[in-house]
Design a protein around this motif. Structure first.
Motif, PDB file in Angstrom:
ATOM      1  N   PRO A 123     -24.142   6.135 -33.368  1.00 47.70           N
ATOM      2  CA  PRO A 123     -24.099   5.834 -31.862  1.00 47.70           C
ATOM      3  C   PRO A 123     -22.771   6.159 -31.241  1.00 47.70           C
ATOM      4  O   PRO A 123     -22.952   5.980 -29.998  1.00 47.70           O
ATOM      5  CB  PRO A 123     -24.186   4.177 -31.943  1.00 47.70           C
ATOM      6  N   SER A 124     -21.795   6.432 -31.990  1.00 47.52           N
ATOM      7  CA  SER A 124     -20.645   7.024 -31.340  1.00 47.52           C
ATOM      8  C   SER A 124     -20.742   8.354 -31.008  1.00 47.52           C
ATOM      9  O   SER A 124     -19.664   8.866 -30.227  1.00 47.52           O
ATOM     10  CB  SER A 124     -19.374   6.693 -32.017  1.00 47.52           C
ATOM     11  N   ALA A 125     -21.348   9.156 -31.465  1.00 46.32           N
ATOM     12  CA  ALA A 125     -21.663  10.533 -31.100  1.00 46.32           C
ATOM     13  C   ALA A 125     -22.152  10.773 -29.635  1.00 46.32           C
ATOM     14  O   ALA A 125     -22.832  10.095 -29.102  1.00 46.32           O
ATOM     15  CB  ALA A 125     -22.663  11.164 -31.920  1.00 46.32           C
ATOM     16  N   PRO A 126     -21.172  11.564 -28.988  1.00 45.82           N
ATOM     17  CA  PRO A 126     -21.531  11.869 -27.637  1.00 45.82           C
ATOM     18  C   PRO A 126     -22.999  12.424 -27.240  1.00 45.82           C
ATOM     19  O   PRO A 126     -23.538  12.213 -26.369  1.00 45.82           O
ATOM     20  CB  PRO A 126     -20.545  12.870 -27.051  1.00 45.82           C
ATOM     21  N   SER A 127     -23.470  13.213 -28.222  1.00 44.20           N
ATOM     22  CA  SER A 127     -24.876  13.680 -28.032  1.00 44.20           C
ATOM     23  C   SER A 127     -25.862  13.070 -28.679  1.00 44.20           C
ATOM     24  O   SER A 127     -26.955  13.433 -28.732  1.00 44.20           O
ATOM     25  CB  SER A 127     -25.009  15.202 -28.514  1.00 44.20           C
ATOM     26  N   ALA A 128     -25.811  11.544 -29.136  1.00 51.44           N
ATOM     27  CA  ALA A 128     -26.725  10.959 -29.870  1.00 51.44           C
ATOM     28  C   ALA A 128     -27.778  10.521 -28.811  1.00 51.44           C
ATOM     29  O   ALA A 128     -27.784  10.246 -27.660  1.00 51.44           O
ATOM     30  CB  ALA A 128     -26.069   9.560 -30.230  1.00 51.44           C
ATOM     31  N   ASP A 129     -29.239  10.836 -29.374  1.00 50.70           N
ATOM     32  CA  ASP A 129     -30.322  10.518 -28.760  1.00 50.70           C
ATOM     33  C   ASP A 129     -31.041   9.208 -28.971  1.00 50.70           C
ATOM     34  O   ASP A 129     -31.548   8.708 -29.944  1.00 50.70           O
ATOM     35  CB  ASP A 129     -31.457  11.644 -28.930  1.00 50.70           C
ATOM     36  N   LEU A 130     -30.166   8.168 -28.255  1.00 53.19           N
ATOM     37  CA  LEU A 130     -30.713   6.685 -28.509  1.00 53.19           C
ATOM     38  C   LEU A 130     -31.950   6.346 -28.115  1.00 53.19           C
ATOM     39  O   LEU A 130     -32.406   4.958 -28.351  1.00 53.19           O
ATOM     40  CB  LEU A 130     -29.653   5.971 -27.957  1.00 53.19           C
ATOM     41  N   SER A 131     -32.749   7.164 -27.378  1.00 53.02           N
ATOM     42  CA  SER A 131     -34.086   6.575 -26.961  1.00 53.02           C
ATOM     43  C   SER A 131     -34.965   6.358 -28.150  1.00 53.02           C
ATOM     44  O   SER A 131     -35.921   5.469 -27.756  1.00 53.02           O
ATOM     45  CB  SER A 131     -34.768   7.728 -26.088  1.00 53.02           C
ATOM     46  N   ARG A 132     -34.606   6.999 -29.367  1.00 56.35           N
ATOM     47  CA  ARG A 132     -35.516   6.782 -30.432  1.00 56.35           C
ATOM     48  C   ARG A 132     -35.392   5.254 -31.152  1.00 56.35           C
ATOM     49  O   ARG A 132     -36.194   4.835 -32.145  1.00 56.35           O
ATOM     50  CB  ARG A 132     -35.308   7.781 -31.530  1.00 56.35           C
ATOM     51  N   THR A 133     -34.307   4.715 -30.843  1.00 49.30           N
ATOM     52  CA  THR A 133     -34.069   3.421 -31.403  1.00 49.30           C
ATOM     53  C   THR A 133     -34.807   2.291 -30.574  1.00 49.30           C
ATOM     54  O   THR A 133     -34.511   1.234 -31.188  1.00 49.30           O
ATOM     55  CB  THR A 133     -32.331   2.728 -31.073  1.00 49.30           C
ATOM     56  N   ARG A 134     -35.325   2.502 -29.508  1.00 50.10           N
ATOM     57  CA  ARG A 134     -36.127   1.570 -28.726  1.00 50.10           C
ATOM     58  C   ARG A 134     -37.017   0.342 -29.564  1.00 50.10           C
ATOM     59  O   ARG A 134     -36.942  -0.734 -29.560  1.00 50.10           O
ATOM     60  CB  ARG A 134     -36.869   1.881 -27.303  1.00 50.10           C
ATOM     61  N   PRO A 135     -37.992   1.150 -30.444  1.00 53.79           N
ATOM     62  CA  PRO A 135     -38.741   0.287 -31.219  1.00 53.79           C
ATOM     63  C   PRO A 135     -38.029  -0.706 -32.274  1.00 53.79           C
ATOM     64  O   PRO A 135     -38.340  -2.077 -32.446  1.00 53.79           O
ATOM     65  CB  PRO A 135     -39.642   1.209 -32.039  1.00 53.79           C
ATOM     66  N   VAL A 136     -36.971  -0.480 -32.775  1.00 54.37           N
ATOM     67  CA  VAL A 136     -35.980  -1.040 -33.601  1.00 54.37           C
ATOM     68  C   VAL A 136     -35.510  -2.201 -32.992  1.00 54.37           C
ATOM     69  O   VAL A 136     -35.480  -3.273 -33.358  1.00 54.37           O
ATOM     70  CB  VAL A 136     -35.195  -0.075 -34.290  1.00 54.37           C
ATOM     71  N   LEU A 137     -34.767  -1.798 -31.736  1.00 53.20           N
ATOM     72  CA  LEU A 137     -34.039  -2.546 -31.061  1.00 53.20           C
ATOM     73  C   LEU A 137     -34.926  -3.900 -30.440  1.00 53.20           C
ATOM     74  O   LEU A 137     -34.698  -4.908 -30.560  1.00 53.20           O
ATOM     75  CB  LEU A 137     -33.430  -1.810 -29.753  1.00 53.20           C
ATOM     76  N   ALA A 138     -36.269  -3.424 -30.202  1.00 52.45           N
ATOM     77  CA  ALA A 138     -37.284  -4.473 -29.593  1.00 52.45           C
ATOM     78  C   ALA A 138     -37.582  -5.332 -30.874  1.00 52.45           C
ATOM     79  O   ALA A 138     -37.489  -6.809 -30.675  1.00 52.45           O
ATOM     80  CB  ALA A 138     -38.277  -3.784 -29.028  1.00 52.45           C
ATOM     81  N   GLY A 139     -37.666  -5.007 -32.029  1.00 51.80           N
ATOM     82  CA  GLY A 139     -37.816  -5.676 -33.143  1.00 51.80           C
ATOM     83  C   GLY A 139     -36.649  -6.731 -33.252  1.00 51.80           C
ATOM     84  O   GLY A 139     -37.040  -7.858 -33.570  1.00 51.80           O
ATOM     85  N   MET A 140     -35.617  -6.141 -33.209  1.00 56.39           N
ATOM     86  CA  MET A 140     -34.278  -7.071 -33.650  1.00 56.39           C
ATOM     87  C   MET A 140     -34.144  -8.163 -32.352  1.00 56.39           C
ATOM     88  O   MET A 140     -33.960  -9.196 -32.598  1.00 56.39           O
ATOM     89  CB  MET A 140     -33.180  -6.141 -33.433  1.00 56.39           C
TER      90      MET A 140
END
Length: 194
Positions: free
Chosen positions: A27-44
């Motif tokens: 998550p600290s990488a400037p080019s990180a594609d965080l859109s893929r984290t939505r399902p995991v984040l929603a579950g959390m």
């Protein structure tokens, strides 16, 4: 494979950081594609709301509003801003437990503990000289798979050191790569044993 070893010494994670690490995204990488984290984040988030509402109500929840029946009437209470998911930090133990409870795998090993070198002798690794610290980190990174698999260990160490320790001069990088290289045989390395 993304090198996530620098997260080893982090004890508490935001939900967004944890979700990214679960998927192997730094998550600290400037080019990180965080859109893929939505399902995991929603579950959390759902688990967080359920945990909060179970302590405040019968467990019926909707958009941060906990509801419960009292004397035949439905009462609701809005959770405070301090209890919102975005404001929370979660320990490695909590995240590992959530993953296990939900039968989920994680790329980042939340359930492992960092190996502290010298702690039993009263030596704090933070007190190591800069070059020794760099050698220790680079050795672990290369040992865990950092770099091109076709490159020699020494070249992988040099590459890691140049990328992650830019303040070291070339002489220091070469010295550290020589010391951290477990293969001390001189001469050209064979690509495949004959």
């Amino acid at each position: 494979m993304t090198d996530l070893s620098h997260w080893t010494y982090t004890n508490d994670f935001s939900g967004a950081d944890a979700a990214a690490l679960i998927l192997g995204i730094d998550p600290s990488a400037p080019s990180a594609d965080l859109s893929r984290t939505r399902p995991v984040l929603a579950g959390m988030q759902r688990a967080h709301i359920r945990a909060l509402c179970s302590t405040h109500s019968d467990g019926l929840e909707s958009n941060w509003v906990c509801a419960r029946r009292r004397d035949g009437k439905l009462e609701t209470s809005i959770l405070s801003s301090e209890s919102r998911f975005e404001a929370q930090l979660f320990s490695k133990v909590e995240i590992a437990r959530w993953l296990a409870d939900n039968g989920m795998a994680s790329v980042y090993p939340f359930d492992s503990k960092p190996t502290v070198i010298g702690a039993q002798d009263g030596i704090d690794p933070a007190d190591f000289p800069e070059e020794l610290h760099a050698a220790n980190i680079a050795f672990r990174a290369v040992h865990n798979g950092h770099g091109e698999k076709t490159a020699t260990v020494k070249n992988r160490l040099v590459d890691y050191l140049r990328r992650n320790f830019p303040d070291l001069n070339n002489e220091a990088v070469q010295r550290i790569a020589t010391v951290a290289n477990p293969n001390k045989v001189r001469g050209r390395k064979k690509l495949s044993p004959e």
